[in-house]
Enzyme design. Structure first.
Site, PDB file in Angstrom:
ATOM      1  N   ASP A   5       0.865  -1.184   0.000  1.00 22.18           N
ATOM      2  CA  ASP A   5       0.000   0.000   0.000  1.00 22.18           C
ATOM      3  C   ASP A   5       0.895   1.225   0.000  1.00 22.18           C
ATOM      4  O   ASP A   5       1.979   1.202   0.604  1.00 22.18           O
ATOM      5  CB  ASP A   5      -0.921   0.015   1.236  1.00 22.18           C
ATOM      6  CG  ASP A   5      -2.176   0.839   0.983  1.00 22.18           C
ATOM      7  OD1 ASP A   5      -3.242   0.244   0.752  1.00 22.18           O
ATOM      8  OD2 ASP A   5      -2.067   2.085   0.994  1.00 22.18           O
TER       9      ASP A   5
ATOM     10  N   LYS B 100     -19.282 -10.118 -11.608  1.00 26.17           N
ATOM     11  CA  LYS B 100     -19.221  -9.278 -10.402  1.00 26.17           C
ATOM     12  C   LYS B 100     -20.238  -8.130 -10.473  1.00 26.17           C
ATOM     13  O   LYS B 100     -21.024  -7.922  -9.553  1.00 26.17           O
ATOM     14  CB  LYS B 100     -17.794  -8.734 -10.243  1.00 26.17           C
ATOM     15  CG  LYS B 100     -17.636  -7.700  -9.165  1.00 26.17           C
ATOM     16  CD  LYS B 100     -17.979  -8.280  -7.803  1.00 26.17           C
ATOM     17  CE  LYS B 100     -18.307  -7.216  -6.794  1.00 26.17           C
ATOM     18  NZ  LYS B 100     -17.354  -7.011  -5.787  1.00 26.17           N
TER      19      LYS B 100
ATOM     20  N   PHE C 201     -31.666 -10.640   0.896  1.00 25.48           N
ATOM     21  CA  PHE C 201     -31.611  -9.314   0.260  1.00 25.48           C
ATOM     22  C   PHE C 201     -32.976  -8.824  -0.197  1.00 25.48           C
ATOM     23  O   PHE C 201     -33.117  -8.151  -1.197  1.00 25.48           O
ATOM     24  CB  PHE C 201     -30.568  -9.292  -0.878  1.00 25.48           C
ATOM     25  CG  PHE C 201     -29.177  -9.109  -0.321  1.00 25.48           C
ATOM     26  CD1 PHE C 201     -28.598 -10.102   0.441  1.00 25.48           C
ATOM     27  CD2 PHE C 201     -28.477  -7.930  -0.513  1.00 25.48           C
ATOM     28  CE1 PHE C 201     -27.354  -9.930   1.024  1.00 25.48           C
ATOM     29  CE2 PHE C 201     -27.226  -7.746   0.064  1.00 25.48           C
ATOM     30  CZ  PHE C 201     -26.668  -8.750   0.826  1.00 25.48           C
TER      31      PHE C 201
ATOM     32  N   CYS D 210     -19.997  -0.200  -2.408  1.00 24.80           N
ATOM     33  CA  CYS D 210     -20.108  -1.098  -3.572  1.00 24.80           C
ATOM     34  C   CYS D 210     -21.389  -0.893  -4.378  1.00 24.80           C
ATOM     35  O   CYS D 210     -21.324  -0.516  -5.547  1.00 24.80           O
ATOM     36  CB  CYS D 210     -20.009  -2.541  -3.105  1.00 24.80           C
ATOM     37  SG  CYS D 210     -18.543  -2.829  -2.123  1.00 24.80           S
TER      38      CYS D 210
ATOM     39  N   LYS E 195     -21.986   2.522  -6.234  1.00 19.29           N
ATOM     40  CA  LYS E 195     -20.963   2.731  -7.265  1.00 19.29           C
ATOM     41  C   LYS E 195     -21.104   1.697  -8.398  1.00 19.29           C
ATOM     42  O   LYS E 195     -21.044   2.047  -9.576  1.00 19.29           O
ATOM     43  CB  LYS E 195     -19.584   2.598  -6.590  1.00 19.29           C
ATOM     44  CG  LYS E 195     -18.387   2.629  -7.509  1.00 19.29           C
ATOM     45  CD  LYS E 195     -17.108   2.777  -6.699  1.00 19.29           C
ATOM     46  CE  LYS E 195     -16.569   1.496  -6.141  1.00 19.29           C
ATOM     47  NZ  LYS E 195     -15.904   0.618  -7.079  1.00 19.29           N
TER      48      LYS E 195
ATOM     49  N   ARG F  96     -19.288   5.196   3.990  1.00 17.13           N
ATOM     50  CA  ARG F  96     -19.445   5.560   2.588  1.00 17.13           C
ATOM     51  C   ARG F  96     -20.886   5.326   2.141  1.00 17.13           C
ATOM     52  O   ARG F  96     -21.442   4.252   2.318  1.00 17.13           O
ATOM     53  CB  ARG F  96     -18.456   4.776   1.719  1.00 17.13           C
ATOM     54  CG  ARG F  96     -17.037   5.342   1.878  1.00 17.13           C
ATOM     55  CD  ARG F  96     -16.027   4.537   1.124  1.00 17.13           C
ATOM     56  NE  ARG F  96     -15.789   3.245   1.744  1.00 17.13           N
ATOM     57  CZ  ARG F  96     -14.941   2.342   1.276  1.00 17.13           C
ATOM     58  NH1 ARG F  96     -14.265   2.579   0.181  1.00 17.13           N
ATOM     59  NH2 ARG F  96     -14.768   1.195   1.908  1.00 17.13           N
TER      60      ARG F  96
HETATM   61  C1  UGA Z   1     -21.746  -5.974  -1.284  1.00 17.60           C
HETATM   62  C2  UGA Z   1     -22.079  -7.401  -1.757  1.00 17.60           C
HETATM   63  O1  UGA Z   1     -23.077  -7.966  -0.886  1.00 17.60           O
HETATM   64  C3  UGA Z   1     -20.841  -8.290  -1.762  1.00 17.60           C
HETATM   65  O2  UGA Z   1     -21.164  -9.574  -2.299  1.00 17.60           O
HETATM   66  C4  UGA Z   1     -19.776  -7.619  -2.653  1.00 17.60           C
HETATM   67  O3  UGA Z   1     -18.571  -8.378  -2.669  1.00 17.60           O
HETATM   68  C5  UGA Z   1     -19.478  -6.239  -2.100  1.00 17.60           C
HETATM   69  O4  UGA Z   1     -20.686  -5.458  -2.107  1.00 17.60           O
HETATM   70  C6  UGA Z   1     -18.415  -5.590  -2.969  1.00 17.60           C
HETATM   71  O5  UGA Z   1     -18.683  -5.351  -4.139  1.00 17.60           O
HETATM   72  O6  UGA Z   1     -17.271  -5.436  -2.523  1.00 17.60           O
HETATM   73  P1  UGA Z   1     -21.394  -4.786   1.095  1.00 17.60           P
HETATM   74  O7  UGA Z   1     -21.505  -3.499   0.344  1.00 17.60           O
HETATM   75  O8  UGA Z   1     -20.269  -4.960   2.049  1.00 17.60           O
HETATM   76  O9  UGA Z   1     -21.327  -6.038   0.079  1.00 17.60           O
HETATM   77  O10 UGA Z   1     -22.723  -4.942   1.973  1.00 17.60           O
HETATM   78  P2  UGA Z   1     -24.144  -5.669   1.834  1.00 17.60           P
HETATM   79  O11 UGA Z   1     -24.312  -6.604   2.959  1.00 17.60           O
HETATM   80  O12 UGA Z   1     -24.345  -6.216   0.491  1.00 17.60           O
HETATM   81  O13 UGA Z   1     -25.137  -4.431   2.059  1.00 17.60           O
HETATM   82  C7  UGA Z   1     -25.181  -3.330   1.169  1.00 17.60           C
HETATM   83  C8  UGA Z   1     -26.308  -2.400   1.538  1.00 17.60           C
HETATM   84  O14 UGA Z   1     -27.557  -2.991   1.275  1.00 17.60           O
HETATM   85  C9  UGA Z   1     -26.349  -1.990   3.014  1.00 17.60           C
HETATM   86  O15 UGA Z   1     -26.617  -0.620   3.127  1.00 17.60           O
HETATM   87  C10 UGA Z   1     -27.489  -2.818   3.587  1.00 17.60           C
HETATM   88  O16 UGA Z   1     -28.090  -2.212   4.692  1.00 17.60           O
HETATM   89  C11 UGA Z   1     -28.418  -2.871   2.403  1.00 17.60           C
HETATM   90  N1  UGA Z   1     -29.347  -4.021   2.425  1.00 17.60           N
HETATM   91  C12 UGA Z   1     -28.880  -5.280   2.330  1.00 17.60           C
HETATM   92  C13 UGA Z   1     -30.720  -3.777   2.515  1.00 17.60           C
HETATM   93  O17 UGA Z   1     -31.182  -2.621   2.593  1.00 17.60           O
HETATM   94  N2  UGA Z   1     -31.565  -4.852   2.515  1.00 17.60           N
HETATM   95  C14 UGA Z   1     -31.122  -6.128   2.404  1.00 17.60           C
HETATM   96  O18 UGA Z   1     -31.973  -7.061   2.384  1.00 17.60           O
HETATM   97  C15 UGA Z   1     -29.743  -6.351   2.327  1.00 17.60           C
END
Ligand code: UGA
Length: 435
Positions: free
Chosen positions: A30, A204, A249, A260, A263, A327
């Site tokens: 890094d 992805k 989800f 993620c 974006k 974020r």
């Molecule tokens: C997400 C994906 O779930 C991962 O598989 C992926 O690798 C990652 O992005 C990435 O591209 O690096 P992440 O952003 O860490 O992971 O979090 P999530 O658990 O997916 O939640 C994302 C958002 O959706 C959160 O704000 C969460 O509160 C919201 N969410 C999730 C809901 O509002 N309802 C749901 O049923 C699930």
């Protein structure tokens, strides 16, 4: 096997410690020397359950080393993972400056065969671009391959997701690249999906956008439920038992956030538009998501009437539980809207308060959830941390100035709130308690 990881952010660091846990020898690179100093002491720069333990374990086992020089990464591992950031530019295009710089440095220092693997979430055809960049800037004629190996880890359960993935996707265009990646993942007990580089890149983006679409669909249903008197949790339960739909989800809330989904959805729309493919469905996800938080704010404003000088308690600041990541956190946007309307905020989050203080030093940061609720005209739940679910609502009622709760994650006990004569608004369901 010796493996290099360039970029020690959430993806790179989790990848590095998990590969070390599987027995590989890892060099993580890094350019941020302050971050490296922390890492070398075994301290993660961000909150992630299990991270500090694995970091310390593998600094001690000497399977994990750090450097600030990309050149060292090129020399060290036959497999080099690129895990640098790809932030959004205007209209959602991914900024590939860091990826290109890394590719150039790899080229300039390439002395023998290397497999260069893109792990950051990147637009389609990035593999081709990296290949062309390395070929253009290479000083010698050392051979190399470029592969795509997208990550699917979620913040807050990143270590578990990485050590026990549903699948590993490897996008390759040579047998040598495939065999090296199979060696990297030899210790993982899951299907390995071998595809072309372009398909892996799209898997992805498609996966993240589809998950965002599922959430957005549930959020839209929630609005329909509120308008019609149905209950969104009952509706998605009934839908989710169909295996073709699945129950994950589909939790309605105040919109998805994080580094993620927002974006990646915008980036996929941008990719489609560049390829002249209709992107209206994907753009719609993003627009609906923004509207979801606005609808929640409108609900608060409608109920509280005048927001100027009202005190609002906020439970949960991070974009989801088990992280200190802010974020695109809906809570932050809501706080900005409430502040603009003249409200005062008493905020609490189990781990994200130090990061929030940097952005909003004027908020009151509470010592616990009950302290946040003290004297507030309403309580708003933005992140469903388990400790909020477990908080005794009688104690909350005792300290609130007015017993009104807006539960943006449907995580509190509605029955208990009604028993206590508290007014509780959820998402996609009718309010309980006295009007
Ligand atoms: C997400 C994906 O779930 C991962 O598989 C992926 O690798 C990652 O992005 C990435 O591209 O690096 P992440 O952003 O860490 O992971 O979090 P999530 O658990 O997916 O939640 C994302 C958002 O959706 C959160 O704000 C969460 O509160 C919201 N969410 C999730 C809901 O509002 N309802 C749901 O049923 C699930």
């Amino acid at each position: 096997m010796k493996v290099s990881v360039i970029g020690s952010g959430h993806v790179g660091l989790v990848t590095g410690v998990c590969f070390a846990e599987k027995g590989h020898e890892i060099l993580c690179v890094d350019h941020d020397t302050e971050k490296l100093a922390k890492l070398k002491k075994g301290e993660s720069p961000f909150y992630e359950p299990g991270m500090n333990e694995l970091l310390q374990k593998h600094l001690a086992s000497k399977r994990l080393q750090f450097s600030n020089r990309t050149e060292d990464a090129v020399e060290y591992g036959q497999a080099i993972f690129i895990c640098v950031g790809t932030p959004s530019t205007a209209r959602g295009k991914a900024d590939m400056t860091f990826v290109e710089k890394v590719a150039q440095t790899i080229a300039e220092n390439l002395k023998e065969y290397r497999l260069v693997i893109e792990k950051s979430t990147v637009p389609i055809k990035t593999g081709e671009r990296i290949k062309r960049t390395i070929a253009r800037y290479a000083k010698g004629d050392a051979q190399f391959d470029v592969a795509s190996n997208p990550e699917f880890l979620r913040e807050g359960s990143a270590i578990e997701d990485t050590l026990k993935p549903d699948r590993v996707v490897v996008g390759v265009d040579s047998a040598k690249a495939e065999s090296l990646l199979r060696e990297v993942y030899a210790g993982f007990n899951c299907p390995i999906v071998v595809t072309s580089v372009g398909s892996a890149e799209l898997i992805k983006h498609a996966s993240n956008s589809f998950l965002a679409l599922k959430i957005t669909f549930a959020n839209w249903l929630a609005r329909l439920c509120e308008a019609s008197g149905a209950d969104v949790e009952q509706v998605v339960h009934g839908m989710g038992l169909d295996h073709r739909i699945g129950k994950h989800f589909l939790n309605a809330g105040i919109g998805y956030g994080g580094s993620c989904f927002p974006k990646d959805v915008d980036a996929l729309a941008h990719i489609a538009e560049e390829l002249r493919v209709d992107a209206s469905m994907i753009r719609g996800i993003s627009d609906m998501n923004k509207g979801q938080l606005q609808a929640f704010y409108d609900k608060i404003e409608k109920e509280l009437w005048v927001l100027t000088d009202k005190t609002i308690a906020i439970w949960g600041l991070a974009f989801k539980p088990n992280t200190d990541d802010l974020r695109e956190a809906p809570a932050l946007r809501l706080i900005e809207m409430l502040k603009k309307a003249g409200a005062k905020i008493r905020a609490h989050d189990p781990v994200a308060m130090p990061n929030t203080r940097k952005l909003h030093p004027d908020l009151y940061f509470a010592k616990d959830a009950i302290d946040a609720a003290h004297g507030a005209d309403a309580l708003v739940v933005c992140t469903e941390w388990p400790q909020y679910r477990e908080t005794d609502l009688a104690k909350v009622k005792a300290v609130l100035r007015v017993p009104i709760i807006f539960d943006g994650r449907n995580c509190l006990d509605r029955k208990r709130a009604a028993e206590l004569n508290m007014r509780l608004f959820g998402i996609g369901k009718s309010a309980v308690g006295p009007a």
